[in-house]
Enzyme design. Sequence first.
Site, PDB file in Angstrom:
ATOM      1  N   TYR A  12     -13.273 -36.429 -46.418  1.00 27.10           N
ATOM      2  CA  TYR A  12     -13.355 -34.987 -46.192  1.00 27.10           C
ATOM      3  C   TYR A  12     -11.979 -34.378 -46.005  1.00 27.10           C
ATOM      4  O   TYR A  12     -10.988 -35.095 -45.862  1.00 27.10           O
ATOM      5  CB  TYR A  12     -14.252 -34.685 -44.982  1.00 27.10           C
ATOM      6  CG  TYR A  12     -13.583 -34.918 -43.637  1.00 27.10           C
ATOM      7  CD1 TYR A  12     -13.377 -36.202 -43.154  1.00 27.10           C
ATOM      8  CD2 TYR A  12     -13.139 -33.847 -42.863  1.00 27.10           C
ATOM      9  CE1 TYR A  12     -12.754 -36.407 -41.925  1.00 27.10           C
ATOM     10  CE2 TYR A  12     -12.525 -34.049 -41.638  1.00 27.10           C
ATOM     11  CZ  TYR A  12     -12.334 -35.331 -41.166  1.00 27.10           C
ATOM     12  OH  TYR A  12     -11.718 -35.539 -39.968  1.00 27.10           O
TER      13      TYR A  12
ATOM     14  N   ARG B  92      -3.997 -35.150 -50.418  1.00 28.81           N
ATOM     15  CA  ARG B  92      -4.511 -36.153 -49.479  1.00 28.81           C
ATOM     16  C   ARG B  92      -5.941 -36.546 -49.822  1.00 28.81           C
ATOM     17  O   ARG B  92      -6.314 -37.714 -49.721  1.00 28.81           O
ATOM     18  CB  ARG B  92      -4.417 -35.645 -48.041  1.00 28.81           C
ATOM     19  CG  ARG B  92      -4.778 -36.737 -47.019  1.00 28.81           C
ATOM     20  CD  ARG B  92      -4.506 -36.312 -45.601  1.00 28.81           C
ATOM     21  NE  ARG B  92      -5.300 -35.162 -45.211  1.00 28.81           N
ATOM     22  CZ  ARG B  92      -5.081 -34.429 -44.123  1.00 28.81           C
ATOM     23  NH1 ARG B  92      -4.072 -34.723 -43.317  1.00 28.81           N
ATOM     24  NH2 ARG B  92      -5.838 -33.394 -43.840  1.00 28.81           N
TER      25      ARG B  92
ATOM     26  N   ARG C  23     -30.575 -47.207 -50.112  1.00 28.56           N
ATOM     27  CA  ARG C  23     -29.583 -47.840 -49.262  1.00 28.56           C
ATOM     28  C   ARG C  23     -29.288 -49.283 -49.674  1.00 28.56           C
ATOM     29  O   ARG C  23     -30.194 -50.123 -49.689  1.00 28.56           O
ATOM     30  CB  ARG C  23     -30.052 -47.803 -47.799  1.00 28.56           C
ATOM     31  CG  ARG C  23     -28.996 -48.279 -46.823  1.00 28.56           C
ATOM     32  CD  ARG C  23     -29.468 -48.195 -45.386  1.00 28.56           C
ATOM     33  NE  ARG C  23     -28.417 -48.627 -44.475  1.00 28.56           N
ATOM     34  CZ  ARG C  23     -28.135 -49.914 -44.227  1.00 28.56           C
ATOM     35  NH1 ARG C  23     -28.832 -50.860 -44.776  1.00 28.56           N
ATOM     36  NH2 ARG C  23     -27.159 -50.215 -43.385  1.00 28.56           N
TER      37      ARG C  23
ATOM     38  N   HIS D 107     -25.496 -51.796 -49.514  1.00 26.18           N
ATOM     39  CA  HIS D 107     -24.051 -51.730 -49.228  1.00 26.18           C
ATOM     40  C   HIS D 107     -23.207 -51.633 -50.498  1.00 26.18           C
ATOM     41  O   HIS D 107     -22.189 -50.955 -50.543  1.00 26.18           O
ATOM     42  CB  HIS D 107     -23.610 -52.953 -48.413  1.00 26.18           C
ATOM     43  CG  HIS D 107     -24.022 -52.881 -46.979  1.00 26.18           C
ATOM     44  ND1 HIS D 107     -25.334 -52.921 -46.574  1.00 26.18           N
ATOM     45  CD2 HIS D 107     -23.298 -52.764 -45.848  1.00 26.18           C
ATOM     46  CE1 HIS D 107     -25.411 -52.838 -45.254  1.00 26.18           C
ATOM     47  NE2 HIS D 107     -24.174 -52.732 -44.789  1.00 26.18           N
TER      48      HIS D 107
ATOM     49  N   LYS E 113      -8.878 -40.097 -44.749  1.00 21.69           N
ATOM     50  CA  LYS E 113      -9.658 -39.096 -44.012  1.00 21.69           C
ATOM     51  C   LYS E 113     -11.138 -39.356 -44.297  1.00 21.69           C
ATOM     52  O   LYS E 113     -11.780 -38.664 -45.087  1.00 21.69           O
ATOM     53  CB  LYS E 113      -9.220 -37.678 -44.393  1.00 21.69           C
ATOM     54  CG  LYS E 113      -9.511 -36.679 -43.278  1.00 21.69           C
ATOM     55  CD  LYS E 113      -8.643 -35.452 -43.391  1.00 21.69           C
ATOM     56  CE  LYS E 113      -9.001 -34.337 -42.436  1.00 21.69           C
ATOM     57  NZ  LYS E 113      -9.019 -34.681 -41.015  1.00 21.69           N
TER      58      LYS E 113
ATOM     59  N   GLU F 187      -2.119 -41.135 -32.276  1.00 23.17           N
ATOM     60  CA  GLU F 187      -2.344 -39.709 -32.527  1.00 23.17           C
ATOM     61  C   GLU F 187      -3.466 -39.253 -31.609  1.00 23.17           C
ATOM     62  O   GLU F 187      -3.812 -39.977 -30.669  1.00 23.17           O
ATOM     63  CB  GLU F 187      -2.693 -39.467 -33.999  1.00 23.17           C
ATOM     64  CG  GLU F 187      -3.947 -40.194 -34.455  1.00 23.17           C
ATOM     65  CD  GLU F 187      -4.314 -39.938 -35.912  1.00 23.17           C
ATOM     66  OE1 GLU F 187      -3.937 -38.891 -36.464  1.00 23.17           O
ATOM     67  OE2 GLU F 187      -5.012 -40.793 -36.494  1.00 23.17           O
TER      68      GLU F 187
ATOM     69  N   LEU G  51      -3.522 -40.526 -39.245  1.00 22.20           N
ATOM     70  CA  LEU G  51      -3.729 -39.648 -40.381  1.00 22.20           C
ATOM     71  C   LEU G  51      -2.400 -38.943 -40.657  1.00 22.20           C
ATOM     72  O   LEU G  51      -1.751 -38.450 -39.731  1.00 22.20           O
ATOM     73  CB  LEU G  51      -4.817 -38.603 -40.077  1.00 22.20           C
ATOM     74  CG  LEU G  51      -5.141 -37.744 -41.297  1.00 22.20           C
ATOM     75  CD1 LEU G  51      -6.006 -38.514 -42.282  1.00 22.20           C
ATOM     76  CD2 LEU G  51      -5.821 -36.452 -40.898  1.00 22.20           C
TER      77      LEU G  51
END
Length: 289
Positions: A34, A53, A102, A104, A147, A179, A203
């Site tokens: 995101y 990014r 679902r 993996h 991210k 951070e 990040l």
Amino acid sequence: MIYSQVLSQTNFVNEDELMYPFQERGLQFGDGIYEVIRVYQGHFYLITEHIDRLFRSAEAVKLTLPFTKERLFQLLGDLLKVNQIKGDAKVYLQATRGSALRDHVFPDVDANFYAYAQGLPRPIQKLTNGVAAITQPDVRWQNCYIKSLNLLPNVLAKQEAKEQGAFEAILHRDETVTECSSSNVYLVKDGEIRTHPETNNILHGCVRSRVKVLARQLDIPLLEKAFSTDDLQQADEVFLSSSTAEIMPIVKIDGNKVHSGEPGTVTKKLQKAYEEDAGLTASIFAQVR
Ligand code: PDD
């Protein structure tokens, strides 16, 4: 307030028409990435950095985005246009590995993508007075430069901060500060800014990259060298940065004042430079000018 027209893949739909299936990789695995992009007075701030990014995150998790950088730039511009956004806002966007039963292993389906804009005034009070923070162990994985949607450790740390009456959680690995739960963190000691280097453990914040430029322009030395939780207690100033929080003074850590307990000179210089860089007409320093 969320603006009504949202992007679903590369089309605009009304906010309440955007439905996600429950067999979705983002929901089931947090298998996605995101961005949060700042909008000031109807214009994006640092959009190229955010798009770059996003593509770096996508590559790191082997996710194929349904557009080029140029097309995304165009789509996000359209998002502001169709919603007639003129004020301060943020754009949230996320891409996941798609909808599939679902399992993996990666499914053979296209990525899911959406983006929306939400009104977001500048946090004037916090920018002016500073905020409190607590320290918390950094229990995240070792690829924090991505991210990713997997934010449970960040959410838990931020909630702990809130429950202790603070705004942010400063994270540390074995007493080395990395951070915050949703921002980068810096200290100032003897006129020099220090922040954790751009490794996989943080990040690489878009505002952080701007702070480096602004510090250079202001002739303030900035050292990308890790510091400890003890260093924090001895600091002259501490501040954080993010797209939503801008450059925000931290004036209290774990209940102890940072120096005098007031926002420091270096932080204020950076805040002023940030306002100029972002082309902001209203200033948090308006009253004292
Ligand atoms: N957070 N570190 C973490 C863990 C973050 O989640 C963020 C941003 C930052 C600052 O990055 P930038 O300067 O590019 O905003 C650092 C966003 C705002 C969020 O998750 O809401």
